[in-house]
Motif scaffolding. Structure first.
Motif, PDB file in Angstrom:
ATOM      1  N   HIS A   3      59.031 -36.600 -17.430  1.00  0.00           N
ATOM      2  CA  HIS A   3      57.571 -36.582 -17.410  1.00  0.00           C
ATOM      3  C   HIS A   3      57.045 -37.601 -16.401  1.00  0.00           C
ATOM      4  N   ASN A   6      57.465 -36.308 -12.899  1.00  0.00           N
ATOM      5  CA  ASN A   6      56.518 -35.233 -12.634  1.00  0.00           C
ATOM      6  C   ASN A   6      55.186 -35.784 -12.132  1.00  0.00           C
ATOM      7  N   ALA A  53      50.378 -30.567 -13.260  1.00  0.00           N
ATOM      8  CA  ALA A  53      50.647 -29.424 -14.145  1.00  0.00           C
ATOM      9  C   ALA A  53      51.444 -28.335 -13.452  1.00  0.00           C
ATOM     10  N   LEU A  55      54.603 -27.825 -12.946  1.00  0.00           N
ATOM     11  CA  LEU A  55      55.849 -27.349 -13.534  1.00  0.00           C
ATOM     12  C   LEU A  55      55.599 -26.291 -14.603  1.00  0.00           C
ATOM     13  N   ARG A  56      54.516 -26.418 -15.328  1.00  0.00           N
ATOM     14  CA  ARG A  56      54.195 -25.446 -16.382  1.00  0.00           C
ATOM     15  C   ARG A  56      53.373 -24.289 -15.840  1.00  0.00           C
ATOM     16  N   PHE A  57      52.458 -24.580 -14.923  1.00  0.00           N
ATOM     17  CA  PHE A  57      51.564 -23.545 -14.391  1.00  0.00           C
ATOM     18  C   PHE A  57      51.570 -23.592 -12.864  1.00  0.00           C
ATOM     19  N   SER A  93      56.803 -25.212  -5.981  1.00  0.00           N
ATOM     20  CA  SER A  93      57.100 -25.015  -7.407  1.00  0.00           C
ATOM     21  C   SER A  93      57.019 -23.549  -7.779  1.00  0.00           C
ATOM     22  N   ARG A  97      60.136 -21.595  -9.458  1.00  0.00           N
ATOM     23  CA  ARG A  97      60.016 -21.236 -10.875  1.00  0.00           C
ATOM     24  C   ARG A  97      59.532 -19.812 -11.130  1.00  0.00           C
TER      25      ARG A  97
END
Length: 699
Positions: A3, A6, A53, A55-57, A93, A97
């Motif tokens: 975290h 990131n 954000a 990595l998630r979105f 990213s 991903r």
């Protein structure tokens, strides 16, 4: 820790941007208007927050950062450096991903958005075109780098899954081996020793009224004892391979297996393709296991038949064929009961022994039907005899093939009498590894080629806008071979070095102006460097790739000097020293360019060694786990083989000895003792207490 990493990059970008602008501008006394001063920090902080954000979105982050760049209408370019970098990182990213089509679609949206923004900001078509092409170069290169990273991570995840699967197999290796051998031992005990006890009990009760039954019981006891000895010896033989043998080349293991079958009376013809002879690893293990099980089945169901074993290496697939001609050996004694291809007393007709009515899964072989009639010495027909057994071996072979994503078909031969087992096992190509066979091209190669082809066009657009269209074809031809740089790096390098001469040739023919030729040559150096990097990273160990440094350096120096000579910047030709002077220039330029090429080559070698180190570590871990599983299964087989030799086989021999002395009670007593020993061994193997062996052990 993850975290923190990131958010580290967004924080660094935000701080650097605020220091560069408006921090330095205010420190130097520059006048900054109120609106940019208020909007700039907001855009910077928002871009950093959105980047956190990613990595998630990732898709939402890339599109949001691109929307923030519309603040360029009220902010100077230097106020949007962090936001521009954040957009590139967010797109990276996305490429890592998300699927390739998603990454290309997002990159296309970003390019289109940047082009529209340039149309609104700039009046010059050159500026708009330069902005659009620069966006193509940056975003295409970003997508290529991200896809390369995604492939690397996918390889690591696949290695982790393989290691986890191997670890799961290792944990259950001994248990699986025990259960498999328990099934084999159950068949032996149920079909042989139980028949001795049952027939002896029947003869004891009605022998006074039917003396012939006593004689038949004695004969059956001797034959069943011999069958038990043969079956157990056969089982011990297939358990006799050493742990080291299981890591030996496939051809050596098959040769040892066939030799054991020949010693047991089987006739085997073997053919192994050269590409499969030295194979080891999971495909070889599966092929050997299938061959072993199939040959064992021929020993049980078609003793004396001619068996053909063929292992071929065909287009990345290991093909295994085991087929017999279904011809049993001729009987040598009319009293011999086992003239049919079985591993049991074929006409054991005890009214209480119905344990051998298992059917083969998938309908591979029909069940054995036991009729409640007195024991006879007549052998059943070969076709019926081939139906003996539980068919568990076929299921095990099919599981082995399915474990590798392959297929297995077993059944009667269509072209001749007999039985056939065919397996197709996928396997990695020989020599696979870091330079494994890849598709003809991938999204990574395509985006890299697009970026490298667009870069010279951008330079030409800046230097000579009117000649931009003319520069497209030479730029594309120079970068196009890089599509195959992973599959054929040396060939690609030679093609790239050859196409690097296109600008000089076009200049000599008057097809390109000097400014365009120079722009194409200078910007095309990037393609040469990528080709050299590919040779270092994919063509082989450093000792074989370092000579590529020389041709690259000489090629760059030669094209530069050739352009210089045609552009008329030197006057040495007037004195007749032109060729010598040009040769001297090539030598002088080669030295610094060799340093540049050596740096690029060193980067490729570094990446190659890093990949090899990681894959070697993964391979070592996998090998250790597989070897541990092999060793545990081997130890279990050896322990069980020792138990068989010490206990069960001794009683089986005693059954034969007592029957030959016409001591029916002694034969029955030894059969019961053998069953008891077998029961104890099965209890250990199955983890139970006193499993039933499917027959009666006493009156």
């Amino acid at each position: 820790m993850g975290h923190l990493r990131n958010w580290l990059l967004p924080a660094v970008l935000a701080v650097a941007q605020l220091v560069a602008w408006p921090g330095l501008a205010l420190a130097h006394g520059e006048t900054v208007e109120a609106v940019p001063l208020a909007v700039g920090p907001i855009v910077t902080v928002a871009a950093a927050a959105v980047l956190g954000a990613r990595l998630r979105f990732p898709v939402a982050a890339a599109l949001t950062v691109e929307a923030l760049l519309t603040a360029g209408f009220v902010l100077p370019d230097r106020a949007l450096i962090a936001a521009a970098v954040a957009g590139v990182v967010a797109l990276y990213s996305v490429a890592v991903r998300r699927p390739a089509r998603t990454a290309v679609l997002v990159a296309s949206v970003l390019v289109a958005s940047g082009t529209v923004r340039a149309l609104l900001l700039y009046d010059s078509p050159v500026d708009v075109g330069g902005e659009a092409l620069a966006s193509v170069v940056v975003y295409a290169g970003t997508v290529g780098a991200g896809r390369s990273r995604r492939r690397w991570l996918a390889g690591r995840r696949a290695a982790e899954r393989e290691l986890a699967r191997a670890e799961a197999v290792r944990v259950t290796a001994a248990t699986t081996e025990r259960h498999r051998l328990a099934r084999e031992l159950h068949d032996v005990s149920a079909h042989h020793l139980t028949s001795v006890v049952v027939t002896a009990n029947a003869a004891r009760h009605v022998g006074d009224r039917n003396p012939q039954l006593t004689a038949d019981a004695l004969r059956l006891a001797a034959e069943a004892g011999r069958e038990t000895v043969t079956a157990l010896n056969r089982l011990v033989t297939v358990m006799r391979t050493s742990a080291a043998d299981e890591e030996s080349p496939l051809a050596e293991r098959v040769a040892a297996l066939v030799a054991g079958c020949v010693r047991l009376g089987q006739r085997v013809d073997v053919s192994i393709a050269p590409g499969a002879a030295d194979l080891t690893g999971p495909p070889a293990e599966a092929a050997f296991g299938i061959a072993r099980e199939a040959l064992t089945n021929t020993l049980r169901y078609a003793p004396g038949a001619t068996v053909r074993l063929v292992i071929r290496d065909d287009a990345g697939t290991l093909d295994v064929l085991v087929e017999d001609d279904g011809t049993p050996p001729p009987p040598t004694d009319t009293a011999q009961t086992d003239t049919a291809p079985t591993d049991t007393a074929p006409t054991d007709t005890s009214p209480t022994d119905t344990s051998s009515t298992d059917t083969s899964p998938g309908g591979t072989r029909p069940p054995l039907t036991v009729a409640p009639t007195p024991v006879t010495a007549t052998a059943p027909a070969p076709v019926a005899a081939r139906g003996l057994g539980g068919g568990r071996g076929t299921a095990g072979m099919r599981d082995r093939a399915a474990g590798l994503g392959g297929t297995l078909v077993a059944g009667p031969r269509a072209d001749a009498p007999g039985w056939s087992v065919r397996a197709r096992l996928p396997r990695p190509p020989t020599g696979a590894g870091i330079n494994s066979v890849l598709p003809r091209w991938s999204w990574t190669e395509a985006t890299t080629v697009l970026a490298l082809a667009a870069l010279p066009v951008v330079v030409v657009l800046i230097e000579r806008p009117a000649a931009t269209v003319t520069a497209v074809l030479p730029a594309v031809l120079h970068a196009l071979p890089l599509l195959w740089r992973r599959r054929a790096p040396w060939t690609v390098l030679l093609l790239v070095l050859a196409t690097a001469w296109i600008p000089a040739a076009c200049l000599a023919l008057g097809l390109l102006p000097a400014e365009v030729a120079w722009a194409l040559t200078v910007a095309g150096v990037c393609a040469d460097c990528v080709a050299l990097y590919a040779v270092a990273a994919f063509a082989g160990p450093p000792g074989r790739t370092w000579p590529a440094i020389g041709p690259v350096a000489v090629g760059l120096a030669s094209t530069t000097v050739a352009l210089d000579a045609q552009d008329g910047f030197d006057t040495a030709g007037a004195d007749g020293l032109g060729p010598w002077f040009h040769a001297f220039l090539v030598i002088v330029l080669t030295l610094p360019l060799a340093l540049l090429a050596a740096g690029v080559w060193g980067a490729g070698v570094f990446v190659r060694r890093r990949r090899e180190r990681v894959t070697r570590r993964e391979g070592s871990a996998l090998t250790a786990v597989v070897w541990s599983a092999v060793a545990e299964a081997h130890e279990e087989r050896q322990r069980i083989a020792a138990e068989l030799r010490q206990a069960v086989l001794h009683h089986a021999h005693e059954v034969v000895a007592h029957a030959e002395r016409e001591d029916l009670d002694g034969a029955a007593r030894q059969a019961r003792a053998g069953l008891a020993a077998m029961r104890e061994l099965l209890a250990v193997l199955k983890g139970t207490t006193g499993p039933s062996l499917g027959g009666t052990t006493g009156p």
